[in-house]
Motif scaffolding. Structure first.
Motif, PDB file in Angstrom:
ATOM      1  N   GLU A  15      33.208  31.457  39.636  1.00 64.83           N
ATOM      2  CA  GLU A  15      31.787  31.837  39.617  1.00 64.83           C
ATOM      3  C   GLU A  15      31.072  31.553  40.940  1.00 64.83           C
ATOM      4  OE1 GLU A  15      30.064  29.781  36.357  1.00 64.83           O
ATOM      5  OE2 GLU A  15      30.982  31.074  34.832  1.00 64.83           O
TER       6      GLU A  15
ATOM      7  N   ARG B  25      25.226  40.553  40.339  1.00 63.01           N
ATOM      8  CA  ARG B  25      25.892  39.756  41.364  1.00 63.01           C
ATOM      9  C   ARG B  25      27.230  40.400  41.695  1.00 63.01           C
ATOM     10  NH1 ARG B  25      24.870  33.506  39.214  1.00 63.01           N
ATOM     11  NH2 ARG B  25      22.610  33.466  39.661  1.00 63.01           N
TER      12      ARG B  25
ATOM     13  N   PHE C 192      29.131  36.638  35.400  1.00 65.18           N
ATOM     14  CA  PHE C 192      29.064  36.337  36.828  1.00 65.18           C
ATOM     15  C   PHE C 192      30.298  35.535  37.231  1.00 65.18           C
ATOM     16  CE2 PHE C 192      24.210  36.483  36.306  1.00 65.18           C
ATOM     17  CZ  PHE C 192      24.196  37.847  36.565  1.00 65.18           C
TER      18      PHE C 192
ATOM     19  N   GLY D 283      23.330  39.105  45.361  1.00 63.44           N
ATOM     20  CA  GLY D 283      22.772  39.188  44.022  1.00 63.44           C
ATOM     21  C   GLY D 283      21.311  39.581  44.072  1.00 63.44           C
TER      22      GLY D 283
END
Length: 319
Positions: free
Chosen positions: A216, A230, A252, A269
């Motif tokens: 992540e 994102r 994400f 993002g």
């Protein structure tokens, strides 16, 4: 000996009508010569050596009194001027007396509220500088203070009336709390920076956990809150993205299994509004320093050019 003075006065609507009927000047503002009589002391001598009287100069407020009939002598104007002045002076004095009475009533409560206020100050002193985020302190006037909420200070009078000295004590406590909070935040920021520096020194970059080949890239302030989109991709040139990392829809997390040491990555993002505009935008650049099944190490750079240079330096170091 009769003397005249140039007298300035203002006519009301009724006064203008009366002036028309009398064949006198009927404009709203009038300057004309009127007999002074024994009121010479109320006049002044102009620069040209003539006597003058201006009703506006004799008022608490600058506007001239309005006459309901054209005057025949200065005395007719002075009577109106003095009456209005007395009326306005009385209103002025009454307002001042009322304000003084209100202030005296407040000061009378200072002693009564002293013990309650001191107890509230003790509570405030004992609170951690970052505790009680909901505390509201209002300074309504030099003596009146409102302290909220009840959960912190208990039930208090709507306004506490205290001495100026006690208000100064309160201000010192508030300033001390603010200073202590700022110093604590600065210390936390220094410790976080030191921790990051130590992590970079030990591992060569940020360490991100990897689970089932997905990462992540969180926990390093690379993103902003409120983002709905994102992405992370790799690049090799000054412009463009070579490949976007796989990411499950609505999540994400990004597939990093295909990344290798020296790869340059860019992430971005944003939140897309209904009108197509973006907000909460952010981006980051980095170079992969190491890849393992459980973690990936990425060295962050401030720009794409810096990341390209960093990748070249890493390749030279590993050659």
């Amino acid at each position: 000996m009769n003397m005249n003075a140039n007298v300035k006065y203002e006519l009301s609507q009724a006064g203008q009508l009366a002036a028309i009927q009398a064949g006198r000047t009927a404009t709203q503002y009038v300057t004309e010569a009127l007999e002074v009589g024994d009121l010479i002391a109320r006049c002044r001598v102009s620069a040209t050596g003539t006597l003058e009287f201006d009703g506006a100069e004799h008022q608490i407020q600058s506007n001239r009194p309005k006459l309901d009939a054209p005057p025949t002598t200065l005395a007719d104007v002075v009577v109106v001027v003095d009456a209005i002045r007395a009326q306005r002076q009385a209103a002025h004095d009454a307002a001042g007396a009322k304000a003084k009475a209100e202030q005296d009533a407040k000061l009378a409560l200072v002693g009564e509220h002293k013990q309650v206020f001191d107890a509230a100050l003790d509570i405030l002193r004992a609170l951690d500088c970052d505790a009680g985020a909901g505390i509201s302190i209002y300074r309504n006037d030099p003596h009146a203070v409102r302290l909220l909420p009840v959960a912190v200070f208990g039930v208090l009078p709507d306004l506490l009336y205290v001495s100026r000295e006690d208000v100064a004590v309160l201000d010192d406590i508030i300033a001390g709390r603010s200073k202590a909070s700022a110093e604590r935040k600065a210390q936390v920021a220094r410790e976080a920076a030191d921790k990051i520096a130590a992590e970079i020194a030990e591992h060569g970059g940020f360490v991100f956990p990897v689970a089932a080949g997905m990462c992540e890239f969180s926990g390093r302030n690379l993103w902003q809150g409120g983002q709905t989109v994102r992405w992370v991709g790799t690049f090799t040139e000054a412009r463009g993205i070579d490949r976007f990392l796989d990411s499950p829809r609505g999540e994400f997390a990004f597939g990093v299994a295909g990344l290798k040491v020296g790869d340059r990555i860019q992430g971005g993002g944003y939140e897309k509004k209904y009108n197509g505009k973006r907000r909460h935008e952010s981006e980051f650049f980095g170079v992969v320093v190491s890849v393992r099944d459980s973690e990936i190490v990425v060295r962050e750079y401030p720009s794409r050019a810096a990341a390209l240079a960093g990748a070249a330096a890493l390749a030279a170091a590993n050659a």
